[in-house]
Write a protein that holds these residues in place. Structure first.
Motif, PDB file in Angstrom:
ATOM      1  N   VAL A  53       7.395 -46.116  63.491  1.00 47.01           N
ATOM      2  CA  VAL A  53       7.914 -46.308  62.138  1.00 47.01           C
ATOM      3  C   VAL A  53       8.699 -45.057  61.764  1.00 47.01           C
ATOM      4  N   PHE A  54       9.927 -45.230  61.339  1.00 43.65           N
ATOM      5  CA  PHE A  54      10.751 -44.118  60.869  1.00 43.65           C
ATOM      6  C   PHE A  54      10.810 -44.191  59.351  1.00 43.65           C
ATOM      7  N   VAL A  55      10.583 -43.067  58.716  1.00 39.71           N
ATOM      8  CA  VAL A  55      10.659 -42.995  57.257  1.00 39.71           C
ATOM      9  C   VAL A  55      11.767 -41.999  56.929  1.00 39.71           C
ATOM     10  N   LEU A  56      12.769 -42.485  56.226  1.00 38.12           N
ATOM     11  CA  LEU A  56      13.927 -41.652  55.895  1.00 38.12           C
ATOM     12  C   LEU A  56      14.066 -41.525  54.388  1.00 38.12           C
ATOM     13  N   GLY A  57      14.544 -40.388  53.961  1.00 39.98           N
ATOM     14  CA  GLY A  57      14.774 -40.178  52.539  1.00 39.98           C
ATOM     15  C   GLY A  57      15.211 -38.748  52.295  1.00 39.98           C
ATOM     16  N   GLY A  58      15.750 -38.523  51.144  1.00 36.62           N
ATOM     17  CA  GLY A  58      16.212 -37.192  50.790  1.00 36.62           C
ATOM     18  C   GLY A  58      15.064 -36.235  50.535  1.00 36.62           C
ATOM     19  N   PRO A  59      15.397 -34.956  50.402  1.00 34.37           N
ATOM     20  CA  PRO A  59      14.373 -33.956  50.102  1.00 34.37           C
ATOM     21  C   PRO A  59      13.636 -34.294  48.802  1.00 34.37           C
ATOM     22  N   GLY A  60      12.324 -34.207  48.854  1.00 32.49           N
ATOM     23  CA  GLY A  60      11.514 -34.450  47.655  1.00 32.49           C
ATOM     24  C   GLY A  60      11.323 -35.910  47.298  1.00 32.49           C
ATOM     25  N   SER A  61      11.723 -36.824  48.196  1.00 31.82           N
ATOM     26  CA  SER A  61      11.625 -38.256  47.877  1.00 31.82           C
ATOM     27  C   SER A  61      10.241 -38.841  48.149  1.00 31.82           C
ATOM     28  N   GLY A  62       9.344 -38.055  48.756  1.00 33.88           N
ATOM     29  CA  GLY A  62       7.988 -38.546  48.998  1.00 33.88           C
ATOM     30  C   GLY A  62       7.727 -39.011  50.418  1.00 33.88           C
ATOM     31  N   LYS A  63       8.603 -38.658  51.351  1.00 30.65           N
ATOM     32  CA  LYS A  63       8.417 -39.079  52.749  1.00 30.65           C
ATOM     33  C   LYS A  63       7.074 -38.606  53.301  1.00 30.65           C
ATOM     34  N   GLY A  64       6.795 -37.335  53.103  1.00 32.85           N
ATOM     35  CA  GLY A  64       5.551 -36.766  53.636  1.00 32.85           C
ATOM     36  C   GLY A  64       4.328 -37.419  53.030  1.00 32.85           C
ATOM     37  N   THR A  65       4.364 -37.647  51.734  1.00 38.76           N
ATOM     38  CA  THR A  65       3.247 -38.294  51.044  1.00 38.76           C
ATOM     39  C   THR A  65       3.025 -39.696  51.580  1.00 38.76           C
ATOM     40  N   GLN A  66       4.111 -40.458  51.692  1.00 44.83           N
ATOM     41  CA  GLN A  66       3.977 -41.831  52.179  1.00 44.83           C
ATOM     42  C   GLN A  66       3.549 -41.872  53.650  1.00 44.83           C
ATOM     43  N   CYS A  67       4.061 -40.941  54.450  1.00 43.46           N
ATOM     44  CA  CYS A  67       3.677 -40.908  55.870  1.00 43.46           C
ATOM     45  C   CYS A  67       2.204 -40.569  56.023  1.00 43.46           C
ATOM     46  N   THR A  68       1.698 -39.678  55.190  1.00 43.45           N
ATOM     47  CA  THR A  68       0.267 -39.354  55.218  1.00 43.45           C
ATOM     48  C   THR A  68      -0.552 -40.596  54.894  1.00 43.45           C
ATOM     49  N   ASN A  69      -0.118 -41.345  53.885  1.00 39.20           N
ATOM     50  CA  ASN A  69      -0.821 -42.575  53.505  1.00 39.20           C
ATOM     51  C   ASN A  69      -0.756 -43.615  54.626  1.00 39.20           C
TER      52      ASN A  69
END
Length: 93
Positions: free
Chosen positions: A24-40
């Motif tokens: 699964v690739f999660v893309l988004g700009g800085p501060g968009s919540g990628k890390g938070t969503q990937c952790t979830n």
């Protein structure tokens, strides 16, 4: 009937392509919540979260030739070559 060792050897000889892993690739700009969503996602589905940014930052802290190059590129505000990022991701996998 196969023994446990035989089954294990057979399973380990199967290529990664034949195992058909889910990526699964999660893309988004800085501060968009990628890390938070990937952790979830990782917690919910048991996936492993690999962050290109985290891998680049970790490598840049090493004194390796690659680490020094990455640190210099990042210091200049430029993007590290995709080949370098892909290599780090491959190593992490």
């Amino acid at each position: 009937m196969e023994t446990t060792d035989e089954a294990r050897n057979q399973a380990s000889s199967v290529s990664i392509l034949e195992k058909n892993p889910k990526v699964v690739f999660v893309l988004g700009g800085p501060g968009s919540g990628k890390g938070t969503q990937c952790t979830n996602i990782a917690k919910l589905f048991g996936y492993t979260h690999l962050s290109a940014g985290d891998l680049l930052r970790a490598e840049s802290e090493s004194d390796s030739e690659n680490g020094i190059m990455i640190k210099n590129v990042m210091k200049e505000g430029k993007i590290v070559l995709s080949e370098v990022t892909v290599k780090l991701l491959q190593q992490a996998m």
